[in-house]
Write a protein that holds these residues in place. Structure first.
Motif, PDB file in Angstrom:
ATOM      1  N   GLU A 172       0.853  -1.264  -0.446  1.00 40.16           N
ATOM      2  CA  GLU A 172      -0.127   0.187   0.348  1.00 40.16           C
ATOM      3  C   GLU A 172       0.763   1.305   0.333  1.00 40.16           C
ATOM      4  OE1 GLU A 172      -0.453  -2.541   1.889  1.00 40.16           O
ATOM      5  OE2 GLU A 172      -2.642  -2.546   1.304  1.00 40.16           O
ATOM      6  N   ALA A 173       2.039   1.404   0.083  1.00 39.26           N
ATOM      7  CA  ALA A 173       2.762   2.383   0.656  1.00 39.26           C
ATOM      8  C   ALA A 173       3.484   2.188  -0.940  1.00 39.26           C
ATOM      9  CB  ALA A 173       4.106   2.152   1.556  1.00 39.26           C
ATOM     10  N   LEU A 174       3.081   2.102  -2.001  1.00 40.02           N
ATOM     11  CA  LEU A 174       3.541   2.772  -3.295  1.00 40.02           C
ATOM     12  C   LEU A 174       3.405   3.062  -4.346  1.00 40.02           C
ATOM     13  CD1 LEU A 174       5.785  -0.833  -3.571  1.00 40.02           C
ATOM     14  CD2 LEU A 174       6.986   1.348  -2.658  1.00 40.02           C
ATOM     15  N   LYS A 182      -4.746   5.550  -6.092  1.00 35.37           N
ATOM     16  CA  LYS A 182      -5.976   4.698  -6.172  1.00 35.37           C
ATOM     17  C   LYS A 182      -6.446   4.991  -4.593  1.00 35.37           C
ATOM     18  CE  LYS A 182      -7.467   0.286  -8.160  1.00 35.37           C
ATOM     19  NZ  LYS A 182      -6.852  -0.626  -8.684  1.00 35.37           N
ATOM     20  N   PRO A 183      -7.433   4.708  -4.331  1.00 40.22           N
ATOM     21  CA  PRO A 183      -7.947   4.644  -3.014  1.00 40.22           C
ATOM     22  C   PRO A 183      -7.269   3.345  -1.975  1.00 40.22           C
ATOM     23  CG  PRO A 183      -9.713   5.413  -3.564  1.00 40.22           C
ATOM     24  CD  PRO A 183      -8.308   5.137  -4.887  1.00 40.22           C
ATOM     25  N   ALA A 184      -6.866   2.671  -1.339  1.00 40.20           N
ATOM     26  CA  ALA A 184      -6.710   1.445   0.199  1.00 40.20           C
ATOM     27  C   ALA A 184      -7.722   0.517  -0.676  1.00 40.20           C
ATOM     28  CB  ALA A 184      -6.087   1.680   0.924  1.00 40.20           C
ATOM     29  N   ASP A 185      -8.832   0.786  -0.650  1.00 45.50           N
ATOM     30  CA  ASP A 185     -10.090  -0.125  -0.294  1.00 45.50           C
ATOM     31  C   ASP A 185     -10.174  -0.317  -1.848  1.00 45.50           C
ATOM     32  OD1 ASP A 185     -10.980   2.312  -1.579  1.00 45.50           O
ATOM     33  OD2 ASP A 185     -12.703   2.429   0.237  1.00 45.50           O
ATOM     34  N   GLU A 186      -9.674   0.113  -2.661  1.00 46.86           N
ATOM     35  CA  GLU A 186      -9.625  -0.220  -4.745  1.00 46.86           C
ATOM     36  C   GLU A 186      -8.568  -0.905  -4.811  1.00 46.86           C
ATOM     37  OE1 GLU A 186     -10.315   3.075  -7.192  1.00 46.86           O
ATOM     38  OE2 GLU A 186     -12.386   4.005  -5.776  1.00 46.86           O
ATOM     39  N   LEU A 187      -7.593  -0.946  -3.614  1.00 49.39           N
ATOM     40  CA  LEU A 187      -6.272  -2.482  -4.029  1.00 49.39           C
ATOM     41  C   LEU A 187      -7.101  -3.770  -3.693  1.00 49.39           C
ATOM     42  CD1 LEU A 187      -3.666  -2.531  -5.250  1.00 49.39           C
ATOM     43  CD2 LEU A 187      -2.884  -2.251  -2.789  1.00 49.39           C
ATOM     44  N   THR A 188      -7.456  -4.317  -4.618  1.00 50.16           N
ATOM     45  CA  THR A 188      -7.895  -6.221  -4.621  1.00 50.16           C
ATOM     46  C   THR A 188      -7.368  -7.056  -3.694  1.00 50.16           C
ATOM     47  OG1 THR A 188      -7.534  -6.637  -6.865  1.00 50.16           O
ATOM     48  CG2 THR A 188      -9.625  -5.521  -6.665  1.00 50.16           C
ATOM     49  N   GLU A 189      -7.838  -7.675  -3.200  1.00 48.82           N
ATOM     50  CA  GLU A 189      -7.097  -8.985  -2.706  1.00 48.82           C
ATOM     51  C   GLU A 189      -6.267  -9.461  -3.647  1.00 48.82           C
ATOM     52  OE1 GLU A 189      -5.225 -10.808   0.471  1.00 48.82           O
ATOM     53  OE2 GLU A 189      -6.366  -8.755   0.197  1.00 48.82           O
ATOM     54  N   ILE A 190      -6.848  -9.506  -5.278  1.00 44.32           N
ATOM     55  CA  ILE A 190      -6.088 -10.207  -5.765  1.00 44.32           C
ATOM     56  C   ILE A 190      -4.554  -9.354  -6.159  1.00 44.32           C
ATOM     57  CG2 ILE A 190      -6.126 -11.098  -8.325  1.00 44.32           C
ATOM     58  CD1 ILE A 190      -8.667 -11.766  -7.521  1.00 44.32           C
ATOM     59  N   GLU A 191      -5.094  -8.050  -6.520  1.00 46.36           N
ATOM     60  CA  GLU A 191      -3.767  -7.492  -7.066  1.00 46.36           C
ATOM     61  C   GLU A 191      -2.753  -7.112  -5.991  1.00 46.36           C
ATOM     62  OE1 GLU A 191      -5.935  -3.428  -9.619  1.00 46.36           O
ATOM     63  OE2 GLU A 191      -6.493  -3.628  -7.280  1.00 46.36           O
ATOM     64  N   ARG A 192      -3.040  -7.223  -4.504  1.00 43.80           N
ATOM     65  CA  ARG A 192      -2.143  -6.776  -3.573  1.00 43.80           C
ATOM     66  C   ARG A 192      -1.110  -7.856  -3.222  1.00 43.80           C
ATOM     67  NH1 ARG A 192      -5.307  -6.168   0.233  1.00 43.80           N
ATOM     68  NH2 ARG A 192      -5.737  -4.332   0.401  1.00 43.80           N
ATOM     69  N   LEU A 193      -2.096  -8.951  -3.449  1.00 42.20           N
ATOM     70  CA  LEU A 193      -1.398 -10.803  -3.199  1.00 42.20           C
ATOM     71  C   LEU A 193      -0.183 -11.046  -4.819  1.00 42.20           C
ATOM     72  CD1 LEU A 193      -3.942 -13.312  -2.280  1.00 42.20           C
ATOM     73  CD2 LEU A 193      -2.105 -12.389  -1.223  1.00 42.20           C
ATOM     74  N   ARG A 194      -0.750 -10.430  -5.573  1.00 39.76           N
ATOM     75  CA  ARG A 194       0.115 -10.760  -6.949  1.00 39.76           C
ATOM     76  C   ARG A 194       1.588  -9.577  -7.123  1.00 39.76           C
ATOM     77  NH1 ARG A 194      -3.588  -8.816 -10.889  1.00 39.76           N
ATOM     78  NH2 ARG A 194      -4.400 -10.777 -11.138  1.00 39.76           N
ATOM     79  N   ALA A 195       1.775  -8.483  -6.367  1.00 42.24           N
ATOM     80  CA  ALA A 195       2.534  -7.285  -5.912  1.00 42.24           C
ATOM     81  C   ALA A 195       2.923  -8.366  -4.809  1.00 42.24           C
ATOM     82  CB  ALA A 195       1.903  -6.134  -5.678  1.00 42.24           C
ATOM     83  N   GLU A 196       2.765  -8.455  -4.080  1.00 41.89           N
ATOM     84  CA  GLU A 196       4.223  -8.619  -3.120  1.00 41.89           C
ATOM     85  C   GLU A 196       4.342  -9.776  -3.427  1.00 41.89           C
ATOM     86  OE1 GLU A 196       0.468  -9.766   0.261  1.00 41.89           O
ATOM     87  OE2 GLU A 196       0.727  -7.682   0.961  1.00 41.89           O
ATOM     88  N   ASN A 197       3.683 -10.928  -4.037  1.00 41.43           N
ATOM     89  CA  ASN A 197       4.299 -12.031  -4.385  1.00 41.43           C
ATOM     90  C   ASN A 197       5.574 -12.173  -5.425  1.00 41.43           C
ATOM     91  OD1 ASN A 197       2.728 -14.230  -2.910  1.00 41.43           O
ATOM     92  ND2 ASN A 197       1.563 -14.615  -4.737  1.00 41.43           N
ATOM     93  N   LYS A 198       5.181 -11.405  -5.850  1.00 38.74           N
ATOM     94  CA  LYS A 198       6.094 -10.501  -7.490  1.00 38.74           C
ATOM     95  C   LYS A 198       7.602 -10.356  -6.436  1.00 38.74           C
ATOM     96  CE  LYS A 198       6.653  -8.627 -11.591  1.00 38.74           C
ATOM     97  NZ  LYS A 198       5.639  -7.152 -12.410  1.00 38.74           N
ATOM     98  N   ILE A 199       7.469  -9.477  -5.536  1.00 42.70           N
ATOM     99  CA  ILE A 199       8.652  -8.892  -4.380  1.00 42.70           C
ATOM    100  C   ILE A 199       9.075 -10.038  -3.397  1.00 42.70           C
ATOM    101  CG2 ILE A 199       9.406  -7.386  -2.713  1.00 42.70           C
ATOM    102  CD1 ILE A 199       7.127  -5.103  -3.895  1.00 42.70           C
ATOM    103  N   LEU A 200       7.791 -10.870  -3.214  1.00 40.70           N
ATOM    104  CA  LEU A 200       8.501 -11.647  -2.518  1.00 40.70           C
ATOM    105  C   LEU A 200       9.514 -13.246  -3.095  1.00 40.70           C
ATOM    106  CD1 LEU A 200       5.525 -12.425  -0.319  1.00 40.70           C
ATOM    107  CD2 LEU A 200       7.709 -11.033   0.418  1.00 40.70           C
ATOM    108  N   ARG A 201       9.460 -13.109  -4.383  1.00 37.04           N
ATOM    109  CA  ARG A 201       9.963 -14.492  -5.251  1.00 37.04           C
ATOM    110  C   ARG A 201      11.065 -13.812  -5.440  1.00 37.04           C
ATOM    111  NH1 ARG A 201       5.193 -14.850  -8.539  1.00 37.04           N
ATOM    112  NH2 ARG A 201       6.114 -13.114 -10.374  1.00 37.04           N
ATOM    113  N   ALA A 202      11.845 -12.339  -5.456  1.00 38.62           N
ATOM    114  CA  ALA A 202      12.551 -11.609  -5.971  1.00 38.62           C
ATOM    115  C   ALA A 202      13.484 -11.984  -4.382  1.00 38.62           C
ATOM    116  CB  ALA A 202      12.680  -9.669  -6.039  1.00 38.62           C
TER     117      ALA A 202
END
Length: 225
Positions: A172-174, A182-202
């Motif tokens: 969310e900080a990004l 984009k309001p935080a409540d509009e960042l869907t769980e799928i969008e959040r997980l996709r973004a987090e997984n990308k960085i966690l893979r790195a």
């Protein structure tokens, strides 16, 4: 969440468990009764400075020449890691190991840590998806802000800011805090997980490469012993 003090050895243990995959970040936070943000900060410290980052009371500066000579001496078989650290007044073996890793990765060993890349000072506007890509790349490349800024044509400060924001505040900080946020409540769980997984893979790939390198280094050390 209580604000009790966690000793350095427990922080190091938590980070190493996460990197080995034997414990999740949130699990570690619950076990130690701290916030996930605190654990992310520990991981950032470990990625930047190794275990030294949890014990250091001040940052000792080493010249480029000293770093190179210490690494070359070790690679030439002129002593163990411990003896070379003593010879050159290096604080710990983990510091020497980091320099050897950088040397083998063809990074320039310089005292300020920019890796030979020029410092980009001119910034530009970025999208949320670009910021995810930038943070992913930066984490995968040893937090080299200069290299990241040059690759993505952003300022050094932007590369550092985005990475620090993620490591302290999560995905969310990004988000853009300007007029197009984009309001935080509009960042869907799928969008959040996709973004987090990308960085966690790195993060996982970098941890695996580091573990593999250190394993090989320790094997060499044992053979010399």
């Amino acid at each position: 969440m209580s604000k009790h003090k966690i000793n350095p050895s427990n922080k190091i243990d938590a980070v190493q468990r996460i990197m080995e995959g034997s414990e999740g970040l949130c699990q570690a936070a619950r076990r130690l009764n701290v916030s996930p943000t605190s654990v992310k900060q520990w991981m950032s410290i470990y990625n930047s400075d190794g275990i030294d980052g949890f014990h250091s009371t001040g940052n000792k500066k080493y010249s480029k020449e000293l770093k190179e000579q210490a690494v070359l001496d070790y690679l030439a078989g002129k002593g163990s890691q411990q003896s070379i650290c003593q010879r050159y007044g290096i604080k710990s073996k983990s510091k020497l190991q980091l320099w050897i890793k950088k040397y083998n990765g063809h990074d320039e060993l310089i005292s300020r840590g920019t890796g030979g890349f020029k410092i980009m000072t001119k910034g530009r506007k970025t999208t949320f998806d670009e910021r995810i890509e930038i943070v992913q790349y930066c984490i995968a490349h040893d937090h080299n802000y200069a290299e990241t800024s040059e690759k993505f044509q952003i300022s050094y400060q932007q590369a550092r800011s985005y990475t620090v924001k993620f490591e302290t505040g999560g995905i969310e900080a990004l988000q853009d805090h300007g007029g197009h946020r984009k309001p935080a409540d509009e960042l869907t769980e799928i969008e959040r997980l996709r973004a987090e997984n990308k960085i966690l893979r790195a993060q996982k790939e970098r941890a695996e490469m580091e573990a593999s390198f250190l394993k090989k280094l320790n094997e060499i050390e044992r053979r010399r012993g």
